[in-house]
Write an enzyme that holds these catalytic residues in place. Structure first.
Site, PDB file in Angstrom:
ATOM      1  CD1 TRP A 109       0.386   0.593   3.298  1.00 41.56           C
ATOM      2  CD2 TRP A 109      -0.172  -1.565   3.140  1.00 41.56           C
ATOM      3  NE1 TRP A 109       0.894  -0.043   4.396  1.00 41.56           N
ATOM      4  CE2 TRP A 109       0.553  -1.375   4.327  1.00 41.56           C
ATOM      5  CE3 TRP A 109      -0.627  -2.855   2.831  1.00 41.56           C
ATOM      6  CZ2 TRP A 109       0.838  -2.425   5.215  1.00 41.56           C
ATOM      7  CZ3 TRP A 109      -0.348  -3.888   3.714  1.00 41.56           C
ATOM      8  CH2 TRP A 109       0.374  -3.664   4.884  1.00 41.56           C
ATOM      9  NE  ARG A 110       4.894   2.642   4.376  1.00 39.65           N
ATOM     10  CZ  ARG A 110       5.518   2.083   5.399  1.00 39.65           C
ATOM     11  NH1 ARG A 110       6.548   1.287   5.189  1.00 39.65           N
ATOM     12  NH2 ARG A 110       5.130   2.345   6.629  1.00 39.65           N
ATOM     13  CD  GLU A 153      -4.008   3.593   6.923  1.00 37.51           C
ATOM     14  OE1 GLU A 153      -4.014   3.248   8.120  1.00 37.51           O
ATOM     15  OE2 GLU A 153      -2.978   3.998   6.366  1.00 37.51           O
ATOM     16  CB  THR A 204      -4.319  -5.484  12.803  1.00 30.74           C
ATOM     17  OG1 THR A 204      -5.638  -5.619  13.316  1.00 30.74           O
ATOM     18  CG2 THR A 204      -3.861  -6.801  12.206  1.00 30.74           C
ATOM     19  CG  LEU A 242      -7.324  -9.154  10.161  1.00 32.08           C
ATOM     20  CD1 LEU A 242      -5.842  -9.482  10.283  1.00 32.08           C
ATOM     21  CD2 LEU A 242      -7.578  -8.447   8.837  1.00 32.08           C
ATOM     22  CE1 TYR A 248     -11.142  -6.090  19.065  1.00 31.45           C
ATOM     23  CE2 TYR A 248      -9.472  -4.695  18.091  1.00 31.45           C
ATOM     24  CZ  TYR A 248     -10.067  -5.252  19.197  1.00 31.45           C
ATOM     25  OH  TYR A 248      -9.594  -4.955  20.450  1.00 31.45           O
ATOM     26  CE1 TYR A 260      -3.463   6.064  11.678  1.00 27.30           C
ATOM     27  CE2 TYR A 260      -5.089   4.501  10.851  1.00 27.30           C
ATOM     28  CZ  TYR A 260      -3.802   4.993  10.871  1.00 27.30           C
ATOM     29  OH  TYR A 260      -2.856   4.437  10.065  1.00 27.30           O
ATOM     30  CG  ASP A 284      -0.432   5.006  14.863  1.00 28.93           C
ATOM     31  OD1 ASP A 284       0.291   5.944  15.241  1.00 28.93           O
ATOM     32  OD2 ASP A 284       0.005   3.993  14.310  1.00 28.93           O
ATOM     33  CB  CYS A 318      10.183   5.454  19.013  1.00 29.48           C
ATOM     34  SG  CYS A 318       9.933   6.231  20.627  1.00 29.48           S
ATOM     35  CB  CYS A 354      17.402   5.935  23.860  1.00 28.71           C
ATOM     36  SG  CYS A 354      15.669   5.487  24.133  1.00 28.71           S
ATOM     37  CB  CYS A 368      14.315  12.264  23.085  1.00 33.84           C
ATOM     38  SG  CYS A 368      13.038  11.197  23.806  1.00 33.84           S
TER      39      CYS A 368
END
Length: 354
Positions: A25-26, A38, A44, A81, A83, A121, A139, A193, A200, A209
DNA sequence: AACACGGGGTT
DNA sequence: AACCCAGTGTT
């Protein structure tokens, strides 16, 4: 543009362009593809959703293809999957867009928000990625990155925190490339992150940060604890009638697995014996319709199926009957129904020869 | 504002 | 066992 904002987005986007995963999807801005990805990625992991995305794109190349499928088929393809309201809303929205908008997606945040299953979102994600609108996504990754870099300890899972983080994210977004920026901050949260033990000392933000400077990385973001998980006790009646037939029922009430299929279920407040089972009114009502010849317990130790808010202690009772009741189906047809993973696991183990 | 809603990965 | 994941809808 303020320097701090430029620094933040430029660092993120530079990191992203060097470190992003190559995901299907990119390589597109097609709103149908972005919307599908999305919805699937809500709560997920990318690696869990990816095979479903590929399956749906192949089965339903256009939104009209999804719209003309049956809900049963969509749920079957969604099986595993979780939900499942996502799948039902996905199908309803596909029909709506196909029938009312001639298959053309809304092209702005406000109108996207009206779609079933599309909240703040997802509307922001589609608006920014497909339509280049400066709408910041927030998110789980964004909460983590922002709470740490800016040292914000407002709880992220109650109202005030959600508003605060949304406002900050909206201030930080790179308005010239909002889709790239949104994906960059999410990818950074997902891949660098991370929740526990992020690297870090080598981070692109280690000089600014707040959490790193104050040694509070492990404490951020702050989240209010939820309720303890509830234990439930499921007794499934696995009918084995003549000619290799069994029985499934569709869940139609409120609660988990709405519209999925399962064996006839008797829920109890604790683990029960065969003698107790036989005395239960639900079982007696059930047994009136069938000529039961034998009952045996498949698993003495319950299968513990773990959901977010429930642990299901499940035992399967094998009920052999002599007459083929009207409501039975061939065992070979079970694979065509959308069932919870709990049922799928049992079926693949118990009926492997059918 | 609180809660329900899946399943799987990570620690 | 606890926490988290490219959150949303309902009450």
């Amino acid at each position: 543009m303020p320097k701090i904002k430029l620094d933040f987005s430029n660092k993120l986007i530079t990191w992203y362009l060097h470190n992003k995963r190559d995901l299907p999807w990119r390589n597109t801005a097609n709103p149908y593809h972005i919307w599908l990805s999305e919805i699937m990625l809500q709560q997920t992991r990318v690696l869990q959703g990816l095979p479903y995305y590929l399956k749906f794109i192949e089965a339903y190349p256009k939104v009209e293809d999804l719209a003309t499928a049956t809900e049963e088929e969509v749920l079957k393809n969604w099986q595993g999957l979780g939900y499942y309201s996502r799948a039902r809303n996905l199908h309803a929205t596909a029909k709506w867009i196909s029938e009312e908008f001639n298959g053309v997606f809304p092209n702005n945040y406000q109108d996207l928000l009206k779609l079933k299953g599309v909240g703040d979102y997802t509307a922001s994600a589609i608006a920014s990625i497909s339509f280049n609108q400066p709408e910041a996504v927030v998110d789980g990754n964004v909460y983590r990155v922002l709470s740490r870099v800016f040292g914000i300890s407002t709880p992220i899972n109650i109202g005030p925190g959600q508003k605060e983080f949304k406002k900050l994210a909206q201030q930080l977004i790179d308005t010239t490339q909002p889709g790239i920026y949104n994906q960059a901050i999410m990818e950074f949260g997902a891949r660098y992150c991370v929740p526990q033990n992020p690297d870090c000392p080598n981070c692109i933000f280690n000089d600014s940060c707040i959490a790193f400077q104050q040694k509070k990385v492990a404490e951020l973001p702050v989240k209010i604890k939820g309720k303890p998980v509830k234990k439930r006790y499921f007794n499934y009646l696995v009918i084995l009638s003549e000619n290799e037939r069994t029985m499934l029922q569709q869940r139609l009430g409120k609660g988990i697995w709405h519209k999925l299929y399962e064996f006839p279920l008797i829920e109890t407040s604790e683990e029960i014996t065969l003698a107790v089972l036989k005395k239960l009114p639900q079982f007696q009502d059930f047994s009136k319709k069938l000529n039961i010849e034998n009952i045996s317990l498949f698993n003495e130790k319950p299968v513990v199926h773990k959901l977010s808010h429930q642990h299901l202690y499940t035992r399967f009772w094998i009920v052999e009957t002599s007459e083929a009741s009207e409501s039975t189906i061939p065992i070979s047809d079970v694979k065509n129904y959308a069932v919870p993973v709990l049922i799928e696991n049992f079926v693949s183990e118990f009926f492997e020869n059918y």
